[in-house]
Design a protein around this motif. Structure first.
Motif, short mmCIF file in Angstrom:
data_model
loop_
_atom_site.label_atom_id
_atom_site.label_comp_id
_atom_site.label_asym_id
_atom_site.label_seq_id
_atom_site.Cartn_x
_atom_site.Cartn_y
_atom_site.Cartn_z
N LYS A 121 -51.14 -26.65 -10.04
CA LYS A 121 -50.25 -25.72 -10.75
C LYS A 121 -49.95 -24.46 -9.94
O LYS A 121 -49.27 -23.55 -10.43
CB LYS A 121 -50.82 -25.36 -12.12
N THR A 126 -46.29 -23.32 -9.60
CA THR A 126 -45.81 -22.73 -10.85
C THR A 126 -46.32 -21.31 -11.01
O THR A 126 -45.59 -20.41 -11.44
CB THR A 126 -46.24 -23.59 -12.05
N ILE A 174 -39.36 -27.19 -10.16
CA ILE A 174 -39.80 -26.35 -11.28
C ILE A 174 -38.59 -25.77 -12.00
O ILE A 174 -37.70 -25.19 -11.37
CB ILE A 174 -40.72 -25.21 -10.79
N SER A 196 -37.90 -23.86 -17.98
CA SER A 196 -38.67 -24.36 -19.12
C SER A 196 -40.14 -24.54 -18.75
O SER A 196 -41.04 -24.35 -19.59
CB SER A 196 -38.08 -25.68 -19.62
N ASP A 197 -40.41 -24.90 -17.49
CA ASP A 197 -41.80 -25.03 -17.05
C ASP A 197 -42.50 -23.67 -17.02
O ASP A 197 -43.67 -23.55 -17.39
CB ASP A 197 -41.85 -25.66 -15.65
N LYS A 213 -43.15 -22.65 -20.64
CA LYS A 213 -44.29 -23.39 -21.16
C LYS A 213 -45.59 -22.80 -20.62
O LYS A 213 -46.58 -22.63 -21.36
CB LYS A 213 -44.17 -24.87 -20.78
#
Length: 978
Positions: free
Chosen positions: A798, A801, A927, A930-931, A934
Motif C-alpha cells: 500500500k 497509495t 491508483i 476513489s482509492d 477509501k
C-alpha cells in the motif's frame, strides 16, 4: 545575508601546498549562438553572465549530474526599500506573487477585476481611517467583497502549475536587500517553467488578499514567540541605528501590518520589479545557448526603467559598548556584535578568515579553548554580510552557575588572544584547506551553486564574482601578522552586547485577528492558461533505479561486512562503522561518544587531536541513536590512512579524565534544563507520550542520580570495548574495493568474534480508543496543536497509495489541508497532515496533523482539521496533479554517492530487496481518487486521536479542549523523565 560564494576549485585532488598564485581570476568576454556573455577565468562552475537588451541579468551554471535545474529569480529589493510608512511591503508582495495574473488564478477576469478594484479602494479608506468602529465596518465590507471576488478566483493555481510540471521546493524569501523566487524543476520542464514565470511577472493580481494578509499576521506572531528571532531583530536594530538594515524589519511593524495599502504594493512592484533590477539564475542540466535564447524570448516584454536604490546615510562608529537585555521563555544566551565594512572589501575578507580562525568547529581558538575545555555551554563566531555593511558575531551560552557577563568575558578573551598573536600561523592555512574541502562537498548540489550566484547578484549584480571565485586564493595570502594588526585596530570597544535573559517580554503584542469569512478556493476548477501549460509537450525523462545487487558491492574485513560504492567524481572519502545498537541497548552509549571528544591519549591531548585532524582536512564523529550508532571518518583520500589510524589510536588509548567528565555532566544538566524551556522540545515530548504513554522513547533517559553516579572509567571502558561489537563497514571513496579492504584490514583491528549486544528496551504503543488531549503550558502568543494516531504496520503493497495520499491531502502548499486551513479559512500560517511511514517493517504507520495558529483561533483550527480528517474533499484536478508530481519526482531523482548504500540499508529495514521507487512508479497510474478516498475512510475518518497542545493557559480555555476529549495536563517532569 551574504552567503559567501561556495566555490569548487579546479583541481579536485589537491595538495596542501597551495599553488593559488598559478591561477588568475579575471573577467573575459565571449559569444555563442548570437549572445555575448562574461565569465571569470578558472571559475570551476563555468558560469556565464549575460545581460539582455532590456537589462535582465541571466546567470547560468551547467551541471549534468541529474536531470533537474535549480532556479532563482532574484529581485534587488527587500525591506530596505520598503516605504517608511509601509514596512513589510516587500514581504507582502512576495506572498502575492503566488496569486496569479489576469490570465491564471481567475475564472473570469472581467467579472473579478471590478471587485479587486473595490477591495483596493476599501483598503485605502481603511488605511486612512482611525476611528475604531468605522474601521470595523470597513473591514466587514472588505470581507464581504473579498468573498464575492473569491467566487471568480482560483486559489493556488501557481502551485498546481509547478506541481504538475514536477517542480520541487516551490518557495520564496524576502530579506533586507532581496526578494527571491525559488524552484527546482525537471530539465524537460524548462519551456513550461519559463512560460509560467514570464506570465507571473507580467501583471500580478493581488487577489485573495485579506486571507493572505492574515497568514502574514500569523508569521509575525510566530516571530513574537521565537526568542532567536527577537535576538536577530535586536541585533539588527542596535548595530544599525540609522540604516534600514536595523530600522525596518522585513516582516514589518504591527501598525503597518494592520494598515496595508494595495496601491503602495503596486507602486513598489512597478518601481523595483523591472528587468534591470532582476536576475534569472539557473544551475543544472541544460544547454546554456538554448536557455539564454528562451529566456530572452519569454522576458523581452519587460521594459527597462530607472531604479532608485536605497542609499543610507553612513552609520556613525560605535564608540562604546552598547548593552541591551532581551527577554523570553527560552534558555539564556548572548551575543557580541561588531559592525563590519561593505561586502567585497579587503576588511570583509580578513574578517571572514578571522571568524574561521576563531570558530571552525574543529581547531579554532574558541573550539579548543572554550568548547573543548568546556568553559561554557557553547561558543561560536561568524559573519553576516550585507552589501553596505556586515556583522561579526560572537555567540555564547552559559553553563550551570555561569552568568551571561562571564560568557561575554570568555568570548572577548579569545579576541585578546587573536590581538596578541597567540595562535599558530599554520592555523590560517589549515583554515583555507578545510574551507576548500567543505566547498568541494557543497558544490556537488545545484542549490549551493545557485545560492552563491544569487548572493553575488544581490550585492553587486554579479560584478563581484571574480572576488568570490578568488576568495580562498586571496585569503591564503593573508599573513598572521596582518591578522594580528587588523584585529588590534578593529576589535576595540566598538560592539553591541545582547543578553537573552529568561523572563517575561513585556513588549510582546500580538497582531489581533480580524473577522474573516472563509473564501471560495474553486479547487476543482482550472483557467485556460493552466490548461494550455499542462498540454505543452515535453521530452520524457526515464527514471533510473538503483540495482542493489550491482550498485552496492559487498566484501568482508575479518568478521565485519563491507558495503562499498566508488566515488568516481573526486578524491574525497567517507567511511562509516555502523552498529546495530544504541541508547536502548545501553543508556551510557551517547554519553560515552560525547565524552570521547574531550579525551586525550598517552600520545596526544584532546586539543592536539583536533589540530591533527584539522591539519589533514579530515574529521571524525560518533553518534548514538536509539537503535543504531555510527562512527564516521571523512576527508581527502590521500590522508585516509592517517585519519583512520589516528581514530583507531584514540579509541584504543583514550584515558579517563575526571575533570572533563565533571564539566560534561554539568553541561548535560544545563542542556536538560534548557530543553524544558523549549516549546519545540516540549511538543516532541508530548508526541512521544501520545504514541507510547508515560514510558516512552523521549523520556527514556538517565536520571539525575544516574548521571551523578557515572564514572570516567565506565565510559572509557565502554569506548575501548565498542569495536568488539558487531558493526558494518561502509565506504564511499575513490579507492578500488580490493585495495580499500586491504588497507583497512591493516588499520582497523577486529576481534575474532563479536560480542552480543545487550537486549534493547522495548516500548508499547498506545491504542487510541477515545479522543484525548495532552496539554503543556507554555507562555506564548501562538498555540500549536498536533493530532496523532498509530495505525497498521508497514505494508509495501500500500506504499504507493500512502505516498500519493500524502501528496494530495496534506503534504505541501497545493494540498487539500493547506488550501483549506490557510488559503480559504486563514486559520494558520503553517499546517500539514501526513500518514507517516515507519523506519522498519515491524513498526506501524503514524497519522500526524499539525496547525500552528493564534491562540484565539485554536477552536476554529481544531474544527477545521477535524472536518478534513473526517471527510476527504474530492478534487480530481488536484489529485491528478499530485499523481503527476509524484511520478515526475521519481523520474528526475538520482540516488548517488553513499546515498546508494543508505537507500539499500533503509530498504532492508522495510523487508525490501529492490529499489522501492520502482514499484511505486509502476503502481501510480493505477491508483484512482476513489482509492485515496477509501484509504482516508479506513485509516483516518472517525478515528480517535490524541491531541498534543502547547499553549499558554492564559490564552486558551481548557474547557474548550475538554469538548474535544479528556484533557491531561502534563508536567515537565512527566514529559522529560527528569
Amino acid at each position: 545575508m551574504k552567503f559567501r560564494a561556495l566555490l569548487l576549485m579546479a583541481a579536485l585532488a589537491f595538495s596542501f601546498q597551495f599553488a593559488y598564485s598559478q591561477s588568475k581570476y579575471e573577467w573575459k568576454q565571449a559569444s555563442s549562438a548570437g549572445y555575448s556573455y562574461k565569465y571569470v577565468t578558472n571559475d570551476p562552475m563555468q558560469t556565464r553572465f549575460y545581460t539582455l537588451k532590456n537589462g535582465l541579468s541571466v546567470m547560468l551554471s551547467v551541471n549534468h549530474k541529474e536531470p533537474s535545474i535549480t532556479t532563482k529569480i532574484a529581485v534587488r529589493a527587500g525591506s530596505n526599500s520598503d516605504p517608511k510608512d509601509h514596512t513589510g511591503l516587500a514581504h507582502y508582495l512576495e506572498h502575492l506573487l503566488f496569486k496569479g495574473t489576469d490570465k491564471y488564478g481567475t475564472l473570469n477576469w472581467a467579472k473579478e477585476k471590478p471587485l479587486i478594484d473595490s477591495i483596493e479602494n476599501l483598503y485605502e479608506t481603511y488605511n486612512s481611517t482611525t476611528d475604531v468602529e468605522k474601521r470595523k465596518e470597513i473591514y466587514k465590507q472588505i470581507d464581504k467583497v473579498s468573498g464575492e471576488a473569491s467566487k471568480f478566483s482560483i486559489a493556488n493555481e501557481y502551485d498546481k502549475l509547478m506541481s504538475a510540471m514536477g517542480a520541487q521546493g516551490t518557495n520564496a524569501h524576502t530579506a533586507v536587500e532581496e526578494t527571491v523566487y525559488e524552484e527546482q524543476i525537471p530539465s524537460n520542464a524548462l519551456d513550461k517553467f519559463l512560460t509560467v514565470q514570464a506570465e507571473r511577472f507580467r501583471y500580478p493580481v493581488f487577489r485573495i488578499f485579506h486571507t493572505e494578509l492574515e497568514a502574514v499576521y500569523e508569521e509575525k506572531n510566530r516571530g513574537l514567540d521565537n526568542d532567536g528571532r527577537k535576538m536577530y531583530e535586536a541585533m539588527q536594530y542596535y548595530v544599525f541605528p540609522t540604516h534600514n538594515y536595523g530600522q525596518q524589519s522585513t516582516i514589518g511593524t504591527i501598525e503597518h501590518l494592520k494598515n496595508p495599502s494595495l496601491k503602495a504594493i503596486r507602486k513598489f512592484y512597478n518601481q523595483y520589479y523591472v528587468p534591470n533590477n532582476m536576475a534569472i539564475i539557473m544551475s543544472g542540466d541544460f544547454n546554456p545557448d538554448e536557455v539564454v535564447k528562451k529566456i530572452d524570448e519569454h522576458f523581452a516584454y519587460m521594459q527597462n526603467k530607472p531604479v532608485e536604490n536605497y542609499t543610507a546615510a553612513p552609520e556613525a562608529p560605535i564608540s562604546a559598548p552598547i548593552v541591551k537585555d532581551i527577554y523570553g521563555p527560552s534558555a539564556e544566551n548572548m551575543r557580541v556584535c561588531y559592525r563590519t565594512p561593505a561586502e567585497g572589501s579587503h576588511d570583509a575578507l580578513i574578517l571572514d578568515l578571522i571568524a574561521n580562525v576563531l570558530n571552525n568547529g574543529k581547531a579554532g581558538l574558541m573550539d579548543l579553548n572554550l568548547n573543548k575545555q568546556q568553559k561554557m555551554q557553547s561558543a561560536g563566531a561568524g559573519m553576516v554580510q550585507y552589501k553596505d555593511y556586515g556583522i561579526f558575531v560572537l555567540t555564547g551560552s552559559p553553563k550551570q552557575g555561569q552568568s551571561l557577563e562571564e560568557v561575554k568575558d570568555l568570548l572577548l578573551s579569545q579576541i585578546a588572544l587573536l590581538k596578541n598573536g597567540d595562535f599558530d600561523e599554520s592555523l590560517i592555512q589549515a583554515t583555507i584547506a578545510n574551507a576548500k574541502l567543505a566547498e568541494l562537498q557543497g558544490l556537488e548540489g545545484n542549490d549551493n551553486r545557485a545560492a552563491a550566484l544569487m548572493s553575488t547578484y544581490i550585492q553587486n549584480k554579479g560584478d563581484g564574482w571574480d572576488k568570490s571565485v578568488s576568495w580562498l586564493s586571496d585569503q591564503s595570502k593573508i599573513t598572521k601578522q596582518e591578522v594580528v594588526e587588523f584585529a588590534k585596530k578593529f576589535f576595540v570597544e566598538n560592539y553591541v552586547v545582547l543578553y537573552k535573559r529568561k523572563g517575561e517580554d513585556k513588549n510582546t503584542l500580538k497582531v489581533e485577528k480580524p473577522p474573516i469569512t472563509p473564501v471560495e478556493t474553486n479547487a476543482g476548477k482550472e483557467s485556460e492558461f493552466v490548461a494550455k501549460i499542462n498540454s505543452m509537450t515535453e521530452a520524457p525523462i526515464q527514471p533510473q533505479w538503483v540495482d542493489f545487487s550491482k550498485d552496492v558491492k559487498k566484501s568482508k574485513i575479518g568478521k565485519a561486512d563491507v558495503l562499498y560504492t566508488q566515488n568516481a567524481d573526486n578524491q574525497l572519502f567517507r567511511l562509516y562503522y555502523k552498529f546495530d545498537m544504541g541508547s536502548w541497548n545501553n543508556k551510557l552509549l551517547p554519553l560515552a561518544f560525547s565524552y570521547l571528544s574531550f579525551l586525550g591519549t598517552d600520545k596526544y591531548t584532546a586539543e592536539q587531536i583536533s589540530k591533527e585532524y584539522y591539519k589533514i582536512a579530515c574529521s571524525f564523529g560518533m553518534s548514538a541513536g536509539t537503535e543504531e550508532s555510527t562512527v564516521s571518518i571523512s576527508g581527502l583520500q590521500e590522508n585516509f590512512d592517517k585519519a583512520v589510524s589516528l581514530f583507531e589510536h584514540i579509541l584504543v588509548n583514550c584515558k579517563a579524565n575526571d575533570a572533563a567528565l565533571a564539566a560534561l555532566k554539568g553541561r548535560i544538566m544545563k542542556s536538560r534544563g534548557d530543553a524544558k524551556l523549549s516549546k519545540d522540545a516540549i511538543m516532541k515530548g508530548l508526541n512521544s507520550y501520545a504514541l507510547f504513554g508515560s514510558k516512552n522513547p523521549f523520556n527514556y533517559t538517565l536520571s539525575d542520580q544516574e548521571i551523578a553516579n557515572i564514572t570516567a572509567q565506565q565510559l572509557v571502558d565502554l569506548l575501548h570495548d565498542v569495536m568488539n561489537y558487531k558493526h558494518t563497514v561502509i565506504y564511499y571513496g575513490p579507492q578500488a574495493l580490493p585495495k580499500f579492504t586491504a588497507e583497512l584490514t591493516a588499520l582497523h583491528k577486529l576481534p575474532s568474534s563479536f560480542k552480543t549486544n545487550t537486549a534493547a528496551v522495548s516500548f508499547n504503543r498506545t491504542s487510541q480508543t477515545a479522543n484525548q488531549v495532552l496539554f503543556a503550558n507554555y507562555e506564548m502568543v501562538q498555540s500549536e496543536v498536533q493530532w496523532l494516531r498509530s495505525t497498521s504496520k508497514f505494508n509495501i503493497q500500500k506504499q504507493p497509495t500512502v505516498d500519493l495520499f500524502n501528496s494530495y491531502f496534506g503534504g505541501g502548499m497545493g494540498s487539500i489541508v493547506f488550501q483549506t486551513i490557510r488559503e480559504s479559512k486563514a486559520l494558520a500560517y503553517s499546517t500539514y497532515a501526513v500518514y507517516g511511514i515507519p523506519a522498519k517493517k515491524e513498526d506501524p504507520y503514524t497519522i500526524k496533523a499539525y496547525v500552528g495558529c493564534q491562540a484565539d483561533k485554536m477552536n476554529e483550527a481544531l474544527k477545521g482539521m477535524n472536518e478534513l480528517l473526517t471527510t476527504l474533499p474530492q478534487v480530481s484536478q488536484n489529485f491528478e496533479a499530485a499523481k503527476l508530481s509524484e511520478k515526475k519526482a521519481i523520474e528526475t531523482e538520482r540516488i548517488t554517492q553513499d546515498g546508494v548504500i543508505f537507500s539499500y540499508l533503509s530498504a532492508l529495514k522495510m523487508g525490501i530487496t529492490e529499489d522501492p521507487r520502482k514499484k511505486k512508479y509502476e503502481e501510480l497510474g493505477k491508483i484512482a481518487l476513489s482509492d485515496i478516498t477509501k484509504f482516508h475512510q479506513e485509516e483516518l475518518a472517525n478515528k480517535a486521536y490524541t491531541y498534543c497542545v502547547v499553549a499558554s493557559d492564559k490564552r486558551v480555555n481548557l474547557d474548550d479542549l475538554k469538548k474535544v476529549g479528556e484533557v491531561k495536563t502534563l508536567t515537565l517532569e512527566e514529559i522529560f523523565g527528569y
